[in-house]
Design an enzyme around this catalytic site. Structure first.
Site, short mmCIF file in Angstrom:
data_model
loop_
_atom_site.label_atom_id
_atom_site.label_comp_id
_atom_site.label_asym_id
_atom_site.label_seq_id
_atom_site.Cartn_x
_atom_site.Cartn_y
_atom_site.Cartn_z
N THR A 408 0.84 -1.18 0.00
CA THR A 408 0.00 0.00 0.00
C THR A 408 0.88 1.24 0.00
O THR A 408 1.86 1.31 0.76
CB THR A 408 -0.96 0.02 1.21
OG1 THR A 408 -1.68 1.25 1.21
CG2 THR A 408 -0.22 -0.14 2.53
N HIS A 461 2.44 -11.96 13.72
CA HIS A 461 3.41 -12.43 14.73
C HIS A 461 3.17 -13.89 15.12
O HIS A 461 4.00 -14.49 15.81
CB HIS A 461 3.35 -11.55 15.98
CG HIS A 461 4.69 -11.35 16.63
ND1 HIS A 461 5.76 -12.17 16.40
CD2 HIS A 461 5.12 -10.43 17.52
CE1 HIS A 461 6.80 -11.78 17.12
NE2 HIS A 461 6.44 -10.71 17.80
#
Length: 488
Positions: A408, A461
């Protein structure tokens, strides 16, 4: 008459929302001319007409969600009666039960003239006149359910057994789950990750099928019960339960309400909201930010942008350079080109990079397939093509599927850096801030003006460690800062 059906907008898509009709009953349509707009979890696009003719009947209204292959309209051969057929046909389904009641009266009259000829005629005619009156008798079936109006308490007596039924027959409900229609991969994944018994979820989709919204609603209701359960135990503590049961703020006073304007979310904004909330609930989001020196690329772009624009017909931006660097880094760190499936890691051989495109109504992420096989000019061409078709609602289902990594460019709007949300089921998204000239320390203690930008990598994560994420960013940074001047 040709049926117009809701198309299959992707492998995992089982329904779509018809947002707007571009043609109305009686309008002439050409083959492949845009007929209506739809919105799904993957794409917001126009659907072309399958044939030329006249739109004679519309079966699905705007805003309705229907399953794939459902008939939404019919196209006639262009005859004049086609326009008048639409209101008659649309009214016919609503009055379907009425026609059986009319023929009996007409049949009863001719049967009255038959008795003089045969004695058995009248007796045979009487049951024929009564048999059509049998259909009105199905309403007595709801009478047991509506028996409540006579005594007020019976409905309350029926409710206690209801919660006991699912506890007493979980196996039977598990079997009935198959009757709720096929389950999409997203629903199965949510059920697996959050340990949801789908037999407890009520499906509101076509044919009782369980949708993503049904699962989210079930999770919300379970959370509400968890918070509301402790409140009734202390009888003098209704106060804490009140704020927990107020998802919306209290209504404004009349003097203030005149200053408030309320409008419903667009279908696209609703889909984006659902997807973002689902992503935050699915992945453990962590963002790491690195500053990168874009001076070499800025000089190369400035030097060749006029020639590049004249040769290709579009401008050269910083985004294709970032895309090329990310594709090379994905080859070096394949864990970023993967997804999580339960306790398994799915690695993708192809590098398909999604590019976020801002629209007036929201955001969409079309995909550049095999991005590692394209040079800067090819990547810029693909970016311009996808962005143009996205803003004109010309994207196809394949254009927004199969992405393995996303980028992005929030810097195009002046943002220095941000924390983007992962585009599920991917495990990372890379964002670039605005490229700005600023003082920097170079060659020891010298101060120079350099074109710099910030890279923000948001990663899952659950799968990726912070050290590995920083190594990935350092790889991208090294490629950008040491870009060869003759590579475009």
């Amino acid at each position: 008459m040709i049926d117009v059906v809701m198309p299959q907008m992707g492998e995992s898509i089982v329904e779509g929302t018809l947002t707007r009709w571009l043609k109305h009953p009686g309008d002439k349509v050409e083959r492949d001319e845009p007929l209506f707009e739809i919105s799904t979890d993957k794409v917001d696009t126009e659907i072309p007409s399958p044939a030329a003719g006249v739109l004679s009947e519309v079966l699905v209204q705007e805003g309705a969600t229907v399953s794939i292959n459902a008939v939404v309209a019919r196209i006639g051969d262009g005859a004049a009666p086609a326009q008048t057929a639409t209101p008659a046909q649309t009214a016919a389904p609503a009055q379907a039960p009425a026609p059986p009641a009319l023929p009996p009266q007409q049949e009863a009259k001719p049967t009255v003239s038959t008795p003089p000829s045969t004695g058995a005629g009248p007796s045979a005619a009487a049951p024929e006149a009564r048999t059509p009156q049998a259909p009105p008798q199905p309403p007595p079936q709801p009478i047991p359910a509506s028996a409540g109006p006579y005594p007020v308490e019976p409905p309350v007596a029926v409710e206690p057994p209801a919660p006991a039924a699912p506890q007493a027959a979980p196996a039977a409900q598990a079997l009935s789950q198959e009757d709720q229609g096929p389950l999409s991969p997203l629903v199965r994944k949510m059920a697996r990750e959050y340990s949801i018994d789908l037999s407890q979820v009520r499906g509101t989709g076509a044919g009782g099928r369980i949708t993503k919204q049904d699962v989210e609603g079930y999770m919300s209701s379970q959370a509400a019960r968890t918070y509301a359960a402790p409140a009734p135990q202390p009888g003098v503590q209704p106060a804490p339960s009140a704020p927990l049961q107020q998802p919306a703020p209290a209504p404004l006073p009349l003097a203030e309400s005149a200053k408030v304007h309320t409008e419903p979310m667009s279908i696209m904004r609703q889909k984006i909201a659902e997807h973002m909330v689902m992503s935050k609930r699915t992945s453990a989001h962590v963002t790491t930010v690195h500053r990168v020196d874009m001076t070499r690329i800025a000089k190369l772009r400035e030097k060749s942008k006029a020639e590049f624009s004249a040769r290709n017909g579009f401008s050269l931006t910083f985004l294709p350079f970032l895309t090329a660097a990310a594709a090379e880094a994905l080859r070096a760190f394949p864990i970023f080109n993967a997804s999580v499936d339960g306790k398994n890691i799915v690695y993708y051989r192809d590098i398909n990079i999604g590019i976020a495109v801002a629209l007036d109504a929201g955001l969409i992420v079309p995909v550049i397939r095999n991005a590692d096989e394209k040079n800067v000019a090819g990547l810029q061409r693909a970016i311009v093509d996808l962005a143009t078709r996205a803003r004109s609602r010309q994207l196809k289902p394949d254009d927004v599927q199969g992405g393995t990594f996303s980028i992005t460019n929030f810097g195009s709007f002046g943002s220095i850096f941000a924390t983007p949300v992962i585009n599920q089921p991917q495990v990372a998204i890379l964002g670039m801030g605005a490229v700005e000239k600023m003082p920097a320390v170079v060659d020891g203690d010298a101060i120079a003006i350099r074109s710099q930008a910030h890279l923000a990598l948001t990663f899952d994560h659950r799968l990726i460690a912070g050290a590995l994420a920083d190594q990935f960013c350092q790889k991208v940074k090294s490629i950008l800062e040491n870009w060869s001047a003759n590579i475009l």
